[in-house]
Design an enzyme around this catalytic site. Structure first.
Site, PDB file in Angstrom:
ATOM      1  N   ASN A  35       0.841  -1.199   0.000  1.00  0.00           N
ATOM      2  CA  ASN A  35       0.000   0.000   0.000  1.00  0.00           C
ATOM      3  C   ASN A  35       0.874   1.246   0.000  1.00  0.00           C
ATOM      4  OD1 ASN A  35       0.641  -0.819   2.673  1.00  0.00           O
ATOM      5  ND2 ASN A  35      -1.128   0.205   3.542  1.00  0.00           N
ATOM      6  N   GLU A  80       0.235   5.176   0.619  1.00  0.00           N
ATOM      7  CA  GLU A  80      -0.732   6.179   1.064  1.00  0.00           C
ATOM      8  C   GLU A  80      -0.320   7.573   0.600  1.00  0.00           C
ATOM      9  OE1 GLU A  80      -1.258   5.531   5.296  1.00  0.00           O
ATOM     10  OE2 GLU A  80      -2.315   3.632   4.912  1.00  0.00           O
ATOM     11  N   CYS A  88      -4.187   0.482  -2.427  1.00  0.00           N
ATOM     12  CA  CYS A  88      -4.014  -0.749  -1.644  1.00  0.00           C
ATOM     13  C   CYS A  88      -2.897  -1.613  -2.240  1.00  0.00           C
ATOM     14  CB  CYS A  88      -5.292  -1.568  -1.643  1.00  0.00           C
ATOM     15  SG  CYS A  88      -6.675  -0.840  -0.755  1.00  0.00           S
ATOM     16  N   CYS A 144     -10.132  -5.544   0.395  1.00  0.00           N
ATOM     17  CA  CYS A 144     -11.267  -4.616   0.401  1.00  0.00           C
ATOM     18  C   CYS A 144     -12.118  -4.824  -0.855  1.00  0.00           C
ATOM     19  CB  CYS A 144     -10.779  -3.167   0.502  1.00  0.00           C
ATOM     20  SG  CYS A 144     -10.214  -2.452  -1.054  1.00  0.00           S
ATOM     21  N   GLU A 169      -2.954  -4.804  -2.940  1.00  0.00           N
ATOM     22  CA  GLU A 169      -3.416  -5.722  -3.998  1.00  0.00           C
ATOM     23  C   GLU A 169      -3.451  -5.020  -5.348  1.00  0.00           C
ATOM     24  OE1 GLU A 169      -4.797  -5.066  -1.056  1.00  0.00           O
ATOM     25  OE2 GLU A 169      -6.187  -6.637  -0.440  1.00  0.00           O
ATOM     26  N   CYS A 205     -10.579  -3.780  -4.248  1.00  0.00           N
ATOM     27  CA  CYS A 205      -9.553  -4.739  -4.692  1.00  0.00           C
ATOM     28  C   CYS A 205     -10.173  -6.044  -5.168  1.00  0.00           C
ATOM     29  CB  CYS A 205      -8.548  -4.995  -3.568  1.00  0.00           C
ATOM     30  SG  CYS A 205      -7.476  -3.569  -3.273  1.00  0.00           S
TER      31      CYS A 205
END
Ligand code: THU
Length: 135
Positions: free
Chosen positions: A43, A45, A54, A87, A56, A90
């Site tokens: 990830n 940010e 994310c 999530c 993935e 993803c």
């Protein structure tokens, strides 16, 4: 086929490279491609929170960018007591390329969970332009 040990190692290495100063929640992902290669993602940010990505989807972007579009397995590494499930966004992105994906999520502490992507997203969105009235 790559063993889960390799996938898990790559996911853990990716987690160590996560950029997560806002959530403090590093995530690492490792995708096994159809040709057996393994590609990691973490990830990343951002100060503008929705701009973050994310692990993935970072892995999918890295894989597709290097010529891979079919994936067999995903390993996900997070810290904390419970392994994380991917999530919703993803799940949809993974479904685009790997509807039968096998997923293992684990923590360095030894917790583990397994799913198939179909279990996690039984009714993905499918875009069929003809059914939306487009030419
Ligand atoms: N995150 C992932 O990398 N993958 C997921 O499936 C869920 C959440 C990241 C996004 C954000 O950087 C942090 O975890 C906290 O939500």
């Amino acid at each position: 086929m790559t063993d889960w040990t390799t996938l898990r190692r790559v996911a853990a290495e990716a987690m160590a490279r996560a950029y997560a100063p806002y959530s403090g929640y590093p995530v690492g992902a490792a995708l096994e491609c159809a040709d057996g290669s393994v590609i990691g993602g973490c990830n990343v940010e951002n100060a503008s929170f929705p701009a973050g990505i994310c692990a993935e989807r970072a892995a999918v972007a890295a894989a597709v960018s290097t010529g891979h579009r079919q994936f067999r397995r995903l390993a996900l590494c997070t810290t904390g007591a419970q392994p994380a499930a991917p999530c919703g966004v993803c799940r949809q992105v993974l479904m685009e390329f790997a509807p039968t994906l096998d997923i293992v999520s684990f923590t360095p502490g030894g917790a583990e969970a397994r799913w198939s992507l179909g279990d996690l997203l039984p009714a993905p969105f499918v875009f069929r332009p003809s059914s939306h009235g487009a030419a």
